[in-house]
Design a protein around this motif. Structure first.
Motif, mmCIF file in Angstrom:
data_model
loop_
_atom_site.group_PDB
_atom_site.id
_atom_site.type_symbol
_atom_site.label_atom_id
_atom_site.label_comp_id
_atom_site.label_asym_id
_atom_site.label_seq_id
_atom_site.Cartn_x
_atom_site.Cartn_y
_atom_site.Cartn_z
ATOM 1 N N GLN A 190 -5.261 9.389 -2.110
ATOM 2 C CA GLN A 190 -5.868 8.006 -2.491
ATOM 3 C C GLN A 190 -4.742 6.920 -2.016
ATOM 4 N N THR B 35 0.878 -1.281 0.144
ATOM 5 C CA THR B 35 -0.126 0.155 0.157
ATOM 6 C C THR B 35 0.779 1.234 0.172
ATOM 7 N N THR C 101 -4.103 -4.129 -9.315
ATOM 8 C CA THR C 101 -3.698 -2.741 -8.455
ATOM 9 C C THR C 101 -5.028 -2.165 -8.561
ATOM 10 N N GLU C 102 -5.055 -1.291 -7.357
ATOM 11 C CA GLU C 102 -6.257 -0.467 -7.210
ATOM 12 C C GLU C 102 -6.336 0.695 -6.490
ATOM 13 N N GLN C 103 -6.946 1.933 -6.882
ATOM 14 C CA GLN C 103 -6.788 2.793 -5.951
ATOM 15 C C GLN C 103 -7.984 3.024 -5.167
ATOM 16 N N GLN D 218 -3.176 3.669 -2.900
ATOM 17 C CA GLN D 218 -2.955 2.643 -4.050
ATOM 18 C C GLN D 218 -2.428 1.477 -3.330
#
Length: 130
Positions: free
Chosen positions: A36, A25, A48-50, A38
């Motif tokens: 945000q 993270t 991967t995502e926000q 990550q």
């Protein structure tokens, strides 16, 4: 990390929980935008995502995917982490949570959102009201 933006503290708490589940993270604070988180699955780096923390249309703070889809209330970190883990799970991963009846459906495309929630969730600092 020390900052005065109200979204940073809930993102730090969620980051800690996700790190305990072996996710990478990083909190990013883009210029003139809200912070945000990550999140990356090191076992499958393409996953991967926000994640954002911001109020809904009624002022209650929640975690959101950016497309925008509600994840969970900021005071329900285990549920938020379970849902993020399911989205970022590699094949064969045994996720910690089990989908519940109240779990939001993860959309197949970024054009869907949770029913009753605005489609244009503001992500500019100047649009956040305190």
């Amino acid at each position: 990390m020390s900052t005065s933006h109200p979204a940073t503290e809930p993102l730090e708490a969620l980051a800690e929980e996700l790190r305990s589940r072996n996710f990478s993270t990083r909190i990013v604070i883009p210029l003139n935008r809200i912070p945000q988180l990550q999140v990356m699955n090191p076992a499958a780096p393409a996953l991967t995502e926000q994640v954002l923390a911001k109020p809904d249309s009624h002022g209650a703070w929640h975690y959101w995917f950016p497309w925008p889809t509600l994840i969970a209330a900021v005071d329900d970190i285990p549920t938020a982490a379970d849902r993020i883990e399911r989205v970022l799970a590699e094949v064969g991963r045994n996720t910690g949570g089990t989908p519940g009846a109240d779990a939001p459906e993860v959309p197949a495309s970024p054009t869907r959102s949770c029913p009753g929630e605005p489609h244009d969730i503001p992500d500019r600092l100047e649009t956040i009201e305190s």
